[in-house]
Design an enzyme around this catalytic site. Structure first.
Site, PDB file in Angstrom:
ATOM      1  N   GLN A  77       3.406   9.880   1.373  1.00 15.96           N
ATOM      2  CA  GLN A  77       4.628   9.118   1.121  1.00 15.96           C
ATOM      3  C   GLN A  77       5.309   9.567  -0.215  1.00 15.96           C
ATOM      4  O   GLN A  77       6.293   9.303  -0.485  1.00 15.96           O
ATOM      5  CB  GLN A  77       4.514   7.660   1.247  1.00 15.96           C
ATOM      6  CG  GLN A  77       4.127   7.161   2.490  1.00 15.96           C
ATOM      7  CD  GLN A  77       3.871   5.527   2.480  1.00 15.96           C
ATOM      8  OE1 GLN A  77       2.969   5.012   1.990  1.00 15.96           O
ATOM      9  NE2 GLN A  77       4.973   4.907   2.836  1.00 15.96           N
TER      10      GLN A  77
ATOM     11  N   GLY B 287       0.807  -1.269   0.104  1.00 22.98           N
ATOM     12  CA  GLY B 287       0.063  -0.185  -0.062  1.00 22.98           C
ATOM     13  C   GLY B 287       1.084   1.341   0.053  1.00 22.98           C
ATOM     14  O   GLY B 287       2.112   1.321   0.171  1.00 22.98           O
TER      15      GLY B 287
ATOM     16  N   HIS C 231      -2.749   0.634   8.337  1.00 22.06           N
ATOM     17  CA  HIS C 231      -1.314   1.238   8.068  1.00 22.06           C
ATOM     18  C   HIS C 231      -1.469   2.527   7.270  1.00 22.06           C
ATOM     19  O   HIS C 231      -0.679   3.408   7.821  1.00 22.06           O
ATOM     20  CB  HIS C 231      -0.503   0.188   7.593  1.00 22.06           C
ATOM     21  CG  HIS C 231       0.893   0.723   7.223  1.00 22.06           C
ATOM     22  ND1 HIS C 231       2.074   0.129   7.922  1.00 22.06           N
ATOM     23  CD2 HIS C 231       1.401   1.454   6.307  1.00 22.06           C
ATOM     24  CE1 HIS C 231       2.924   0.663   7.596  1.00 22.06           C
ATOM     25  NE2 HIS C 231       2.808   1.448   6.371  1.00 22.06           N
ATOM     26  N   GLU C 232      -2.213   2.548   6.164  1.00 25.70           N
ATOM     27  CA  GLU C 232      -2.430   3.600   5.344  1.00 25.70           C
ATOM     28  C   GLU C 232      -3.124   4.391   6.045  1.00 25.70           C
ATOM     29  O   GLU C 232      -2.826   5.860   5.729  1.00 25.70           O
ATOM     30  CB  GLU C 232      -2.887   3.171   3.868  1.00 25.70           C
ATOM     31  CG  GLU C 232      -2.177   2.071   3.113  1.00 25.70           C
ATOM     32  CD  GLU C 232      -0.817   2.114   2.934  1.00 25.70           C
ATOM     33  OE1 GLU C 232      -0.172   3.433   3.206  1.00 25.70           O
ATOM     34  OE2 GLU C 232      -0.048   1.421   3.011  1.00 25.70           O
TER      35      GLU C 232
ATOM     36  N   CYS D 111       7.297  -0.785   6.149  1.00 24.67           N
ATOM     37  CA  CYS D 111       6.651   0.351   5.296  1.00 24.67           C
ATOM     38  C   CYS D 111       7.829   0.827   4.598  1.00 24.67           C
ATOM     39  O   CYS D 111       9.009   0.792   4.814  1.00 24.67           O
ATOM     40  CB  CYS D 111       6.498   1.299   6.761  1.00 24.67           C
ATOM     41  SG  CYS D 111       6.028   2.891   5.997  1.00 24.67           S
ATOM     42  N   LEU D 112       7.355   1.323   3.485  1.00 24.95           N
ATOM     43  CA  LEU D 112       8.326   1.807   2.351  1.00 24.95           C
ATOM     44  C   LEU D 112       9.077   3.005   2.873  1.00 24.95           C
ATOM     45  O   LEU D 112      10.062   3.392   2.271  1.00 24.95           O
ATOM     46  CB  LEU D 112       7.464   2.221   1.093  1.00 24.95           C
ATOM     47  CG  LEU D 112       6.817   0.911   0.437  1.00 24.95           C
ATOM     48  CD1 LEU D 112       6.124   1.186  -0.694  1.00 24.95           C
ATOM     49  CD2 LEU D 112       7.892  -0.154  -0.116  1.00 24.95           C
TER      50      LEU D 112
ATOM     51  N   HIS E 147      -0.858   6.785   8.129  1.00 26.13           N
ATOM     52  CA  HIS E 147      -0.185   7.551   7.467  1.00 26.13           C
ATOM     53  C   HIS E 147      -0.634   8.736   6.985  1.00 26.13           C
ATOM     54  O   HIS E 147      -0.322  10.066   7.214  1.00 26.13           O
ATOM     55  CB  HIS E 147       0.179   6.802   5.897  1.00 26.13           C
ATOM     56  CG  HIS E 147       1.499   5.937   6.151  1.00 26.13           C
ATOM     57  ND1 HIS E 147       2.741   6.552   6.323  1.00 26.13           N
ATOM     58  CD2 HIS E 147       1.704   4.761   5.602  1.00 26.13           C
ATOM     59  CE1 HIS E 147       3.665   5.496   6.158  1.00 26.13           C
ATOM     60  NE2 HIS E 147       2.999   4.633   5.736  1.00 26.13           N
TER      61      HIS E 147
HETATM   62 NI    NI Z   1       3.933   2.608   5.210  1.00 32.30          NI
END
Ligand code: NI
Length: 165
Positions: free
Chosen positions: A51, A46, A134-135, A92-93, A138
Site C-alpha cells: 500500500q 493496519g 485483511h492485511e 481500506c485505506l 493485501h
Molecule cells: Ni486495506
C-alpha cells in the site's frame, strides 16, 4: 519517521503478491517505522507494505485497545489456524470511502517474525483477527472487494470509477 503516500485502487502494485523478507536490514526497519507513522496519520487499523509501494511481506497493525497501544509489526506473516466465522464492516485505506460487510474467521493464530528477526506468534480474535486477515489479503494481492459476490464487485467497480472522474 515519514508519511508515505498510500496507493489506491486500481494501482497495479496492490494486485501483485508481495515477496518474503529474506533478512531484516536497516531498510526494513525504516520501512516499518514509516508504515506505522503512515497508518497512524491516515487513521487506519493496519497497513501492508504494497500500500506504500513496497512489494514485501510486511504489515503493521494498530491494536486499538485500552491495554495495548503499541503497534504490531508482522514480517512474513502466515495464518496457521483459524476458527469460527463472523461478518463485520470493513474499510481500506486503498479504497477511500468504501465500506462493506465481509465474512472472516473470528479467531486466528498467526506466525511470522518480528522486527528483531525473532519468531513471532500471536493468537487473536475479533477486530484484530479481522485486521490481520485483511492485511494478509493485501500481501497476497487481494483487496476486500475480492471478497464480495461478483454482482456486488461489479457494482463497486462501476460506482467507484465513476466517482473518481
Ligand atoms: Ni486495506
Amino acid at each position: 519517521m515519514a508519511y508515505i503516500q498510500i496507493k489506491t485502487y486500481p494501482d497495479p502494485i496492490l494486485r501483485k503478491a508481495c515477496e518474503p523478507i529474506e533478512s531484516i536490514t536497516g531498510e526494513t526497519v525504516i520501512l516499518c517505522n514509516n508504515m506505522v507513522e503512515t497508518m497512524r496519520l491516515a487513521q487506519g487499523a493496519g497497513l501492508a507494505a504494497n500500500q506504500v509501494g513496497v512489494s514485501s511481506r510486511v504489515a503493521v497493525l494498530d491494536p486499538r485497545t485500552k491495554k495495548e497501544s503499541k503497534p504490531i509489526i508482522l514480517i512474513n506473516p502466515v495464518i496457521v489456524e483459524q476458527d469460527s466465522e463472523e461478518i463485520s464492516e470493513e474499510g481500506c485505506l486503498s479504497l477511500p470511502r468504501f465500506y462493506e460487510y465481509i465474512k472472516r474467521a473470528k479467531k486466528v493464530l498467526v506466525r511470522g517474525i518480528n522486527i528483531d528477526g525473532e519468531p513471532f506468534e500471536m493468537e487473536c480474535e475479533g477486530f484484530l483477527a479481522r485486521a490481520i486477515q485483511h492485511e494478509l489479503d493485501h500481501l497476497n494481492g487481494l483487496l476486500l472487494i475480492d471478497r464480495l459476490s461478483p454482482v456486488k464487485k461489479d457494482l463497486f467497480k462501476k460506482k467507484y470509477m465513476k466517482d473518481r472522474k
